[in-house]
Design a protein around this motif. Structure first.
Motif, PDB file in Angstrom:
ATOM      1  N   ALA A 144      -4.788  -3.002  -0.168  1.00  0.00           N
ATOM      2  CA  ALA A 144      -3.775  -1.783   0.192  1.00  0.00           C
ATOM      3  C   ALA A 144      -3.363  -1.181  -0.931  1.00  0.00           C
ATOM      4  O   ALA A 144      -3.171   0.140  -0.923  1.00  0.00           O
ATOM      5  N   MET A 145      -3.092  -1.610  -2.101  1.00  0.00           N
ATOM      6  CA  MET A 145      -2.767  -1.207  -3.390  1.00  0.00           C
ATOM      7  C   MET A 145      -3.692  -0.275  -3.797  1.00  0.00           C
ATOM      8  O   MET A 145      -3.312   0.957  -4.077  1.00  0.00           O
ATOM      9  N   ALA A 146      -4.822  -0.667  -3.925  1.00  0.00           N
ATOM     10  CA  ALA A 146      -6.002   0.281  -4.546  1.00  0.00           C
ATOM     11  C   ALA A 146      -6.138   1.393  -3.423  1.00  0.00           C
ATOM     12  O   ALA A 146      -6.350   2.404  -4.062  1.00  0.00           O
ATOM     13  N   GLN A 147      -6.151   1.114  -2.446  1.00  0.00           N
ATOM     14  CA  GLN A 147      -6.163   2.470  -1.426  1.00  0.00           C
ATOM     15  C   GLN A 147      -5.306   3.123  -1.587  1.00  0.00           C
ATOM     16  O   GLN A 147      -5.393   4.440  -1.647  1.00  0.00           O
ATOM     17  N   GLY A 148      -3.742   2.753  -1.707  1.00  0.00           N
ATOM     18  CA  GLY A 148      -2.843   3.713  -1.539  1.00  0.00           C
ATOM     19  C   GLY A 148      -2.757   4.476  -2.930  1.00  0.00           C
ATOM     20  O   GLY A 148      -2.426   5.649  -2.949  1.00  0.00           O
ATOM     21  N   GLU A 149      -3.195   3.966  -3.846  1.00  0.00           N
ATOM     22  CA  GLU A 149      -3.326   4.598  -5.083  1.00  0.00           C
ATOM     23  C   GLU A 149      -4.476   5.655  -5.262  1.00  0.00           C
ATOM     24  O   GLU A 149      -4.177   6.882  -5.654  1.00  0.00           O
ATOM     25  N   MET A 150      -5.300   5.364  -4.678  1.00  0.00           N
ATOM     26  CA  MET A 150      -6.567   6.399  -4.512  1.00  0.00           C
ATOM     27  C   MET A 150      -6.112   7.511  -3.640  1.00  0.00           C
ATOM     28  O   MET A 150      -6.278   8.629  -4.032  1.00  0.00           O
ATOM     29  N   VAL A 151      -5.540   7.256  -2.477  1.00  0.00           N
ATOM     30  CA  VAL A 151      -5.156   8.582  -1.669  1.00  0.00           C
ATOM     31  C   VAL A 151      -4.172   9.302  -2.391  1.00  0.00           C
ATOM     32  O   VAL A 151      -4.196  10.759  -2.073  1.00  0.00           O
ATOM     33  N   ASP A 168     -12.831   6.610   6.771  1.00  0.00           N
ATOM     34  CA  ASP A 168     -13.920   6.904   5.651  1.00  0.00           C
ATOM     35  C   ASP A 168     -13.697   6.223   4.375  1.00  0.00           C
ATOM     36  O   ASP A 168     -12.720   5.447   3.850  1.00  0.00           O
ATOM     37  N   ASP A 169     -14.462   6.543   3.336  1.00  0.00           N
ATOM     38  CA  ASP A 169     -14.542   6.040   1.963  1.00  0.00           C
ATOM     39  C   ASP A 169     -13.363   6.580   1.009  1.00  0.00           C
ATOM     40  O   ASP A 169     -13.212   6.285  -0.103  1.00  0.00           O
ATOM     41  N   GLN A 170     -12.550   7.665   1.832  1.00  0.00           N
ATOM     42  CA  GLN A 170     -11.364   8.199   1.270  1.00  0.00           C
ATOM     43  C   GLN A 170     -10.068   7.942   1.735  1.00  0.00           C
ATOM     44  O   GLN A 170      -9.164   8.381   1.700  1.00  0.00           O
ATOM     45  N   CYS A 171     -10.233   6.890   2.950  1.00  0.00           N
ATOM     46  CA  CYS A 171      -9.043   6.196   3.709  1.00  0.00           C
ATOM     47  C   CYS A 171      -8.963   7.585   4.501  1.00  0.00           C
ATOM     48  O   CYS A 171      -7.744   7.550   5.158  1.00  0.00           O
ATOM     49  N   ARG A 172      -9.604   8.471   4.744  1.00  0.00           N
ATOM     50  CA  ARG A 172      -9.263   9.681   5.575  1.00  0.00           C
ATOM     51  C   ARG A 172      -9.472   9.278   7.230  1.00  0.00           C
ATOM     52  O   ARG A 172     -10.466   8.730   7.482  1.00  0.00           O
ATOM     53  N   THR A 173      -8.632   9.600   8.154  1.00  0.00           N
ATOM     54  CA  THR A 173      -8.581   9.383   9.534  1.00  0.00           C
ATOM     55  C   THR A 173      -9.647  10.519  10.099  1.00  0.00           C
ATOM     56  O   THR A 173     -10.083  11.515   9.438  1.00  0.00           O
ATOM     57  N   ALA A 210      -3.209  14.844  -4.911  1.00  0.00           N
ATOM     58  CA  ALA A 210      -2.914  15.123  -6.113  1.00  0.00           C
ATOM     59  C   ALA A 210      -4.085  16.293  -6.305  1.00  0.00           C
ATOM     60  O   ALA A 210      -3.794  16.890  -7.374  1.00  0.00           O
ATOM     61  N   GLY A 211      -5.251  16.297  -5.622  1.00  0.00           N
ATOM     62  CA  GLY A 211      -6.378  17.275  -6.115  1.00  0.00           C
ATOM     63  C   GLY A 211      -7.312  16.389  -7.025  1.00  0.00           C
ATOM     64  O   GLY A 211      -8.320  17.006  -7.464  1.00  0.00           O
ATOM     65  N   HIS A 212      -7.363  15.008  -7.184  1.00  0.00           N
ATOM     66  CA  HIS A 212      -8.275  14.254  -7.993  1.00  0.00           C
ATOM     67  C   HIS A 212      -9.553  13.944  -7.165  1.00  0.00           C
ATOM     68  O   HIS A 212      -9.430  13.965  -5.659  1.00  0.00           O
ATOM     69  N   LYS A 213     -10.701  13.820  -7.654  1.00  0.00           N
ATOM     70  CA  LYS A 213     -11.844  13.258  -6.818  1.00  0.00           C
ATOM     71  C   LYS A 213     -12.025  11.803  -7.029  1.00  0.00           C
ATOM     72  O   LYS A 213     -12.206  11.304  -8.150  1.00  0.00           O
ATOM     73  N   ARG A 214     -11.755  11.160  -6.040  1.00  0.00           N
ATOM     74  CA  ARG A 214     -11.703   9.859  -5.561  1.00  0.00           C
ATOM     75  C   ARG A 214     -12.400   9.338  -4.640  1.00  0.00           C
ATOM     76  O   ARG A 214     -12.370  10.138  -3.493  1.00  0.00           O
ATOM     77  N   SER A 215     -13.136   8.312  -4.577  1.00  0.00           N
ATOM     78  CA  SER A 215     -13.594   7.395  -3.339  1.00  0.00           C
ATOM     79  C   SER A 215     -13.497   6.077  -3.666  1.00  0.00           C
ATOM     80  O   SER A 215     -13.412   5.597  -4.466  1.00  0.00           O
ATOM     81  N   TRP A 216     -13.515   5.380  -2.219  1.00  0.00           N
ATOM     82  CA  TRP A 216     -13.499   3.931  -2.162  1.00  0.00           C
ATOM     83  C   TRP A 216     -15.058   3.320  -2.637  1.00  0.00           C
ATOM     84  O   TRP A 216     -15.968   3.305  -1.782  1.00  0.00           O
ATOM     85  N   GLY A 269       0.517  -1.264   0.057  1.00  0.00           N
ATOM     86  CA  GLY A 269      -0.168   0.134   0.096  1.00  0.00           C
ATOM     87  C   GLY A 269       0.822   1.345  -0.029  1.00  0.00           C
ATOM     88  O   GLY A 269       0.551   2.119  -0.602  1.00  0.00           O
ATOM     89  N   GLY A 270       1.864   1.269   0.781  1.00  0.00           N
ATOM     90  CA  GLY A 270       2.663   2.557   0.901  1.00  0.00           C
ATOM     91  C   GLY A 270       3.702   2.814  -0.274  1.00  0.00           C
ATOM     92  O   GLY A 270       3.326   3.836  -0.719  1.00  0.00           O
ATOM     93  N   TYR A 271       4.223   1.720  -0.908  1.00  0.00           N
ATOM     94  CA  TYR A 271       4.872   2.197  -1.871  1.00  0.00           C
ATOM     95  C   TYR A 271       4.036   2.418  -3.339  1.00  0.00           C
ATOM     96  O   TYR A 271       4.592   3.289  -3.987  1.00  0.00           O
ATOM     97  N   ILE A 272       2.973   1.939  -3.369  1.00  0.00           N
ATOM     98  CA  ILE A 272       2.128   2.229  -4.513  1.00  0.00           C
ATOM     99  C   ILE A 272       1.588   3.455  -4.330  1.00  0.00           C
ATOM    100  O   ILE A 272       1.622   4.435  -5.271  1.00  0.00           O
ATOM    101  N   SER A 273       1.268   4.167  -3.024  1.00  0.00           N
ATOM    102  CA  SER A 273       0.916   5.482  -2.754  1.00  0.00           C
ATOM    103  C   SER A 273       1.938   6.173  -3.240  1.00  0.00           C
ATOM    104  O   SER A 273       1.570   7.400  -3.824  1.00  0.00           O
ATOM    105  N   ALA A 274       3.107   6.018  -2.707  1.00  0.00           N
ATOM    106  CA  ALA A 274       4.405   6.983  -2.934  1.00  0.00           C
ATOM    107  C   ALA A 274       4.556   6.963  -4.361  1.00  0.00           C
ATOM    108  O   ALA A 274       4.882   8.098  -4.796  1.00  0.00           O
TER     109      ALA A 274
END
Length: 470
Positions: free
Chosen positions: A328-335, A302-307, A340-346, A16-21
């Motif tokens: 985790a990979m899918a969540q990391g990419e979404m976050v 929440d559905d955007q992985c916000r705490t 970056a300013g895109h509109k995404r949700s889970w 999750g982490g490396y995909i997000s980065a």
């Protein structure tokens, strides 16, 4: 050391982490990732990848041993094979090392700065990282917590000596003559079956009435049959109690067990593999300094992985089930895209889950029972691999594909399969659910012949009432 400032800080370089980065770097976000060990996390280093390497080696050895015993039907005869686990582990480590280097290269290519060390929160925007050269302070506009999970340890069987977790099981230098596996879930059975194929006498101790309890009984029946063929003893409704005081690890009678009828039993075990689950890694990161809302032992999102704190996200195992690398990979990419300013949700209809036992299990979406509870009347189509030409040529007739759909509009709600190599069908299953396929869509898609994928089409046809090959 000079303080580092960035837009995004990722704590943990697992899947999750490396995909997000990487995704954040691709989008031009100034990103720093912190990892105390090698990149890739549990999955790459001591989980998914090394376990599949070991499982593959065990499968190949068992095939050859079967041929050497004169039991094969393929006309192949070989001399008695031997198994050198040390060489297998070296081969496995080579795969892991190449993938480690690959992840590090991808992070560098995406212009992500990597800091090696243990991160601790000072506040919601600042962490301290204990590195080999001193304390590094990092300030970030947004933080992703991707710290993963660790094996659960039993208080009466702490890890050490003969008691091992999956991590140690994947680094053994020799095959144990006797192996007790505590926990009959997917990790325990995957590794237990692999070691049985290598030559261990394996005993599985499960507290519930049956192993693989998260799957329905019909789906697991071929796996139970195979456990018997491998000589694996399964003790259900049994509880491990600790090391035997009258035995010694490596000398037999090492594990004390309370059986289903309340009696005490002893299980010989050179090694005791504890696979009773995993827990989120939330200790030691200074999470008490930022006071996040929790959902039990997991970080609530929440559905955007916000705490519960602005600018702090959490992804992967630390946020709860399903603890799967691809989630985790899918969540990391979404976050990364949100930062970056895109509109995404889970909004995932299905996350395929695979159990790499022999035969393999795949589930995506709802089981028949879950679908019936949610949608009412349903249609179920099931096609056996015993009627599939490709499965027969691979000696993989045990198993089936099952499709679950609404009865009124034929919308597919769930897909399950058990059989040799069915893990490779998981992509088709997930795609069908994500695309909102109906039975007619799957039945009307031309599937290549001869392949096991034809079983998917035939299951849909069966649900529609006109299977062609059964």
């Amino acid at each position: 050391m000079k303080e580092i400032s960035c837009k995004l800080l990722v704590i943990g370089a697992g899947p999750g982490g490396y995909i997000s980065a990487i995704r954040a770097g691709q989008l031009g976000v100034d990103t720093v990732i912190v990892e105390v060990a090698k990149p890739g996390g549990t999955c790459l280093n001591v989980g998914c990848i090394p376990s599949k390497a070991l499982i593959h080696a065990a499968e190949e050895f068992e095939k050859i041993a079967h041929m050497a015993g004169g039991k094969g039907m393929l006309g192949i005869s070989v001399a008695a094979p031997t198994f050198d686990l040390t060489k297998t582990i070296t081969w496995k480590d080579g795969i892991v090392s190449r993938l480690n280097s690959g992840v590090a290269g991808l992070l560098k290519k995406a212009r992500v700065k990597t800091v090696h060390g243990w991160a601790t929160f000072r506040d919601g925007k600042t962490v301290e990282v204990e590195t080999e050269t001193g304390t590094q302070v990092i300030r970030a506009e947004a933080v992703v917590i991707a710290t993963g999970s660790v094996p659960v340890e039993l208080p009466f069987l702490p890890f050490g000596g003969p008691v091992i977790s999956s991590t140690e099981a994947l680094a053994l230098s020799e095959v144990p003559k006797t192996l007790a596996v505590i926990g009959g879930g997917y990790i325990g059975l995957e590794l237990g079956m692999a070691f049985a194929k290598m030559g261990s006498h394996v005993t599985v101790v499960e507290a519930l009435p049956r192993v693989l309890a998260q799957y329905d009984a019909e789906l697991t029946r071929p796996v139970l049959k195979r456990l018997g063929e491998l000589g694996i003893e399964v003790m259900t409704e049994a509880k491990a109690k600790g090391l035997s005081t009258q035995g010694q690890a490596g000398k037999g009678d090492a594990l004390r067990v309370e059986t289903a009828d309340g009696k005490d039993a002893k299980v010989a075990a050179d090694k005791i593999l504890v696979t009773v689950g995993r827990k989120p890694l939330t200790d030691g990161w200074g999470l008490d300094q930022i006071d996040l809302d929790m959902a039990g032992k997991f970080i609530r999102i929440d559905d955007q992985c916000r705490t519960s704190m602005r600018g702090i996200y959490a992804i992967g195992d630390v946020t709860g089930e399903p603890m799967l690398a691809h989630r985790a990979m899918a969540q990391g990419e979404m976050v990364a895209e949100i930062v970056a300013g895109h509109k995404r949700s889970w909004d995932k209809r299905a996350i395929p889950a695979i159990c790499f036992t022999d035969p393999e299990l795949v589930t995506a979406g709802l089981s028949p029972e879950e679908a019936k509870a949610q949608a009412g009347e349903i249609k179920v189509g099931q096609f056996p691999f015993a009627a599939n030409g490709r499965a027969m040529t691979k000696q993989g007739e045990d198993g089936f594909v099952r499709v679950v759909a609404r009865a009124d509009n034929h919308l597919v709600l769930g897909i399950q399969a058990v059989g040799q190599g069915v893990s490779e069908l998981s992509a088709a299953f997930g795609l069908a659910l994500e695309m909102g396929a109906r039975l007619e869509d799957i039945a009307g898609t031309i599937h290549a012949h001869p392949t096991q994928g034809e079983g998917f089409q035939e299951a849909a046809l069966k649900a529609l009432g006109h299977a062609l090959h059964i």
